[in-house]
Design an enzyme around this catalytic site. Structure first.
Site, PDB file in Angstrom:
ATOM      1  N   GLU A 157       0.800  -1.247   0.000  1.00  0.00           N
ATOM      2  CA  GLU A 157       0.000   0.000   0.000  1.00  0.00           C
ATOM      3  C   GLU A 157       0.826   1.287   0.000  1.00  0.00           C
ATOM      4  OE1 GLU A 157      -2.879  -0.388   3.159  1.00  0.00           O
ATOM      5  OE2 GLU A 157      -3.519  -2.352   2.453  1.00  0.00           O
ATOM      6  N   ASN A 199       1.997  -5.132  -3.195  1.00  0.00           N
ATOM      7  CA  ASN A 199       0.592  -5.418  -2.890  1.00  0.00           C
ATOM      8  C   ASN A 199      -0.171  -4.124  -2.600  1.00  0.00           C
ATOM      9  OD1 ASN A 199      -1.435  -7.488  -2.221  1.00  0.00           O
ATOM     10  ND2 ASN A 199      -1.246  -6.784  -0.101  1.00  0.00           N
ATOM     11  N   HIS A 235     -10.518  -5.802  -2.268  1.00  0.00           N
ATOM     12  CA  HIS A 235     -11.584  -5.569  -1.292  1.00  0.00           C
ATOM     13  C   HIS A 235     -12.692  -4.854  -2.071  1.00  0.00           C
ATOM     14  CE1 HIS A 235      -9.199  -6.855   2.080  1.00  0.00           C
ATOM     15  NE2 HIS A 235      -8.217  -6.037   1.732  1.00  0.00           N
ATOM     16  N   GLU A 262      -6.423 -10.407  -1.207  1.00  0.00           N
ATOM     17  CA  GLU A 262      -7.223 -10.160   0.011  1.00  0.00           C
ATOM     18  C   GLU A 262      -8.709 -10.099  -0.335  1.00  0.00           C
ATOM     19  OE1 GLU A 262      -5.695  -6.838   2.263  1.00  0.00           O
ATOM     20  OE2 GLU A 262      -3.613  -7.381   1.849  1.00  0.00           O
ATOM     21  N   ASP A 264     -12.447  -9.954  -0.710  1.00  0.00           N
ATOM     22  CA  ASP A 264     -13.738 -10.003  -0.026  1.00  0.00           C
ATOM     23  C   ASP A 264     -14.664  -9.051  -0.774  1.00  0.00           C
ATOM     24  OD1 ASP A 264     -12.721  -7.557   0.972  1.00  0.00           O
ATOM     25  OD2 ASP A 264     -12.434  -8.333   2.994  1.00  0.00           O
TER      26      ASP A 264
HETATM   27  O1  G3I Z   1      -4.137  -7.867  18.834  1.00  0.00           O
HETATM   28  C1  G3I Z   1      -4.711  -6.681  19.416  1.00  0.00           C
HETATM   29  C2  G3I Z   1      -5.348  -7.016  20.714  1.00  0.00           C
HETATM   30  O2  G3I Z   1      -4.368  -7.440  21.625  1.00  0.00           O
HETATM   31  C3  G3I Z   1      -6.075  -5.778  21.219  1.00  0.00           C
HETATM   32  O3  G3I Z   1      -6.787  -6.082  22.380  1.00  0.00           O
HETATM   33  C4  G3I Z   1      -7.051  -5.264  20.187  1.00  0.00           C
HETATM   34  C5  G3I Z   1      -7.736  -3.981  20.599  1.00  0.00           C
HETATM   35  O4  G3I Z   1      -8.127  -3.214  19.495  1.00  0.00           O
HETATM   36  O5  G3I Z   1      -6.348  -5.004  19.002  1.00  0.00           O
HETATM   37  C6  G3I Z   1      -5.736  -6.150  18.470  1.00  0.00           C
HETATM   38  O6  G3I Z   1      -5.085  -5.827  17.272  1.00  0.00           O
HETATM   39  C7  G3I Z   1      -5.935  -5.573  16.161  1.00  0.00           C
HETATM   40  C8  G3I Z   1      -5.526  -6.552  15.064  1.00  0.00           C
HETATM   41  O7  G3I Z   1      -6.264  -6.285  13.899  1.00  0.00           O
HETATM   42  C9  G3I Z   1      -5.771  -7.988  15.451  1.00  0.00           C
HETATM   43  O8  G3I Z   1      -7.127  -8.189  15.647  1.00  0.00           O
HETATM   44  C10 G3I Z   1      -5.722  -4.166  15.693  1.00  0.00           C
HETATM   45  O9  G3I Z   1      -6.230  -3.276  16.653  1.00  0.00           O
HETATM   46  C11 G3I Z   1      -6.413  -3.943  14.370  1.00  0.00           C
HETATM   47  O10 G3I Z   1      -6.064  -2.663  13.875  1.00  0.00           O
HETATM   48  C12 G3I Z   1      -5.983  -4.989  13.393  1.00  0.00           C
HETATM   49  O11 G3I Z   1      -6.698  -4.799  12.207  1.00  0.00           O
HETATM   50  C13 G3I Z   1      -6.138  -5.387  11.068  1.00  0.00           C
HETATM   51  C14 G3I Z   1      -5.826  -4.309  10.041  1.00  0.00           C
HETATM   52  O12 G3I Z   1      -5.299  -4.925   8.866  1.00  0.00           O
HETATM   53  C15 G3I Z   1      -4.813  -3.305  10.545  1.00  0.00           C
HETATM   54  O13 G3I Z   1      -4.756  -2.229   9.715  1.00  0.00           O
HETATM   55  C16 G3I Z   1      -7.128  -6.391  10.489  1.00  0.00           C
HETATM   56  O14 G3I Z   1      -7.289  -7.473  11.404  1.00  0.00           O
HETATM   57  C17 G3I Z   1      -6.622  -6.915   9.159  1.00  0.00           C
HETATM   58  O15 G3I Z   1      -7.647  -7.637   8.535  1.00  0.00           O
HETATM   59  C18 G3I Z   1      -6.246  -5.749   8.247  1.00  0.00           C
HETATM   60  O16 G3I Z   1      -5.712  -6.290   7.071  1.00  0.00           O
HETATM   61  C19 G3I Z   1      -5.342  -5.347   6.065  1.00  0.00           C
HETATM   62  C20 G3I Z   1      -4.147  -5.896   5.333  1.00  0.00           C
HETATM   63  O17 G3I Z   1      -3.128  -6.185   6.237  1.00  0.00           O
HETATM   64  C21 G3I Z   1      -3.668  -4.944   4.252  1.00  0.00           C
HETATM   65  N1  G3I Z   1      -4.754  -4.581   3.362  1.00  0.00           N
HETATM   66  C22 G3I Z   1      -5.951  -4.106   3.992  1.00  0.00           C
HETATM   67  C23 G3I Z   1      -6.460  -5.075   5.051  1.00  0.00           C
HETATM   68  C24 G3I Z   1      -7.738  -4.592   5.666  1.00  0.00           C
HETATM   69  O18 G3I Z   1      -7.548  -3.416   6.368  1.00  0.00           O
END
Ligand code: G3I
Length: 447
Positions: A157, A199, A235, A262, A264
């Site tokens: 990105e 990516n 997405h 990715e 969806d």
């Molecule tokens: O692991 C912590 C946990 O300990 C904590 O309690 C909780 C509280 O918010 O956060 C948890 O971490 C989160 C993590 O996902 C795991 O669930 C983060 O806050 C959250 O920001 C994170 O989101 C991820 C996101 O990327 C981050 O920008 C999504 O799961 C994930 O699906 C998403 O994936 C991205 C790709 O990497 C790149 N392309 C876009 C895609 C969607 O945004």
């Protein structure tokens, strides 16, 4: 925007002198899982997951049954793997890799450098300190997983949304425009066996952002910067860009693989159709080597409330699942990177001749056609392909060829860079049209 409703996968093969024959793409045995079906086409069908889900048995039953590739949704990102500078934590990434290996699955690596999900220590850095830390991160993580990763998202990105086609501002970008190529060179040195990908999202058609990336990949290829693949995140909302396949094809034509990384799709009336159209578009391009969906059940998705995945909250297969499986099974036993289904098997072009094979992605009122031009046992120098466009329709755009005429009998000729085809080799061009796509046998003429 036209909505993909069905794919007409028709294959027409002709040689320069031989009588025409039609070879319909078919599958020997319809596979019953996504991974098995994709494997029959020489591709993978993967899913994003994480070690924090591995104790959910209902979830893991689906993962192990349906998919033959895994990617870490979060476990291999910078904040997860280097929470303190120079202190690496591979626990969850290693668990994911060993689970994949135990199931015979491949692994995509996601993602070495990204402006998001940086550890807080890196967020506060800039200049050469950040550049050095970033390149060290690439080297350390790619070295740790060396030999276990099919393809790495080396950089994620880095391009801006909107019409600029340029880079996104970030702390990494401010270290100098060459940060991306520096990352790719470091990744290649650390794990020479992994395919190295760029990516990004909002690249689901020919647009300013995807063109900016296209230009970067072309530049990298021309200067020998090691890049092997482009990830199109996909997405998607409730419509699919009509140039989706064309965009995949133009990257493939630069000499890189393409992966849908990715996927969806927002739930709505077209969800199943869009999933199927994306699948068919990947199958239609030899260098599109696999598809990954960004989660298992709707309840696992980052898109809360949009129900964008293939399984419902209870783990039941949705209509979208069935449409993807059917599209994969219709794709038949093909292999990315080789002419397939092989015209030379069903109707070998004569020495010095060529064969043309058309694959259509159709929707109500339009289509895109991918035409594979294959040489026989001798090399081809310049070619033309005559296609009969059904009455009422017209060709509206062409890529990797020029056309004379737009309706009735339309002749496509090679452009400067794809006239030469080695013996046994092939090249591809494409066109988009209105109405019904051509199903009659095209004629390929060499010379
Ligand atoms: O692991 C912590 C946990 O300990 C904590 O309690 C909780 C509280 O918010 O956060 C948890 O971490 C989160 C993590 O996902 C795991 O669930 C983060 O806050 C959250 O920001 C994170 O989101 C991820 C996101 O990327 C981050 O920008 C999504 O799961 C994930 O699906 C998403 O994936 C991205 C790709 O990497 C790149 N392309 C876009 C895609 C969607 O945004």
């Amino acid at each position: 925007m036209p909505i993909p409703r069905r794919a007409l996968l028709a294959t027409a093969v002709a040689s320069v002198v031989a009588a025409a024959s039609i070879a319909v793409v078919g599958s020997a045995e319809a596979a019953t899982t996504l991974g098995a079906s994709a494997a029959q086409t020489g591709r993978y069908f993967g899913v994003a997951t994480g070690a924090n889900r591995f104790s959910d048995t209902a979830y893991m039953t689906i993962v192990n049954r349906e998919f033959n590739s895994l990617v870490a949704e979060n476990d291999m990102k910078w904040d997860a793997t280097e929470p303190q500078q120079g202190r690496f934590n591979y626990t969850n990434g290693d668990r994911l890799v060993s689970h994949a290996q135990s199931q015979g699955m491949s692994v995509r690596g996601h993602a070495l450098l990204w402006h998001q999900q940086q550890p807080s220590w890196a967020q506060g850095m800039s200049g050469s300190a950040l550049r050095n830390a970033a390149i060290n991160h690439v080297t350390q993580v790619a070295t740790h997983f060396r030999g276990k990763i099919y393809a790495w998202d080396v950089v994620n990105e880095a391009f801006a949304d909107g019409g600029s086609g340029g880079r996104r501002d970030s702390n990494l970008q401010r270290t100098g425009n060459d940060w991306i190529e520096a990352a790719f060179r470091a990744a290649r040195a650390a794990d020479p066996g992994a395919k190295l990908c760029y990516n990004d999202y909002n690249t689901d058609g020919v647009n300013a952002k995807s063109t900016g990336i296209y230009n970067m990949v072309r530049d990298f290829k021309s200067r020998g910067v090691p890049i092997d693949c482009v990830g199109l995140q996909s997405h998607l909302g409730t419509t699919l860009d009509s140039t989706y396949q064309q965009n995949i094809q133009r990257f493939a034509d630069l000499g890189v693989d393409v992966q849908i990384t990715e996927l969806d799709v927002a739930q709505g009336g077209n969800q199943a159709n869009i999933f199927a159209a994306v699948t068919r578009a990947c199958l239609a391009v030899a260098r599109c080597t696999g598809i990954t969906v960004w989660g298992v059940r709707d309840s696992d998705s980052w898109r809360t409330g949009e129900n964008p995945l293939l399984f419902d909250n209870s783990g039941n297969k949705k209509a979208a699942y069935t449409s993807v499986l059917n599209a994969l099974n219709a794709g038949g036993p093909t292999t990315p990177g080789s002419p397939s289904p092989s015209p030379s098997t069903s109707n070998p072009p004569v020495p010095g001749g060529c064969a043309a094979q058309v694959t259509l992605n159709s929707w109500n009122g339009g289509y895109t056609a991918t035409v594979r031009v294959s040489a026989g046992s001798s090399a081809v120098s310049n070619w033309s392909v005559a296609v009969t466009v059904p009455s009422g329709g017209a060709v509206t755009s062409t890529w990797n060829a020029t056309n004379s005429g737009t309706s009735g009998q339309v002749t496509f000729r090679n452009v400067s860079y794809n006239g030469q085809i080695a013996a046994g080799g092939f090249t591809e061009f494409g066109f988009q049209g209105t109405g019904t796509g051509p199903t009659a046998t095209p004629t390929c003429t060499a010379g």
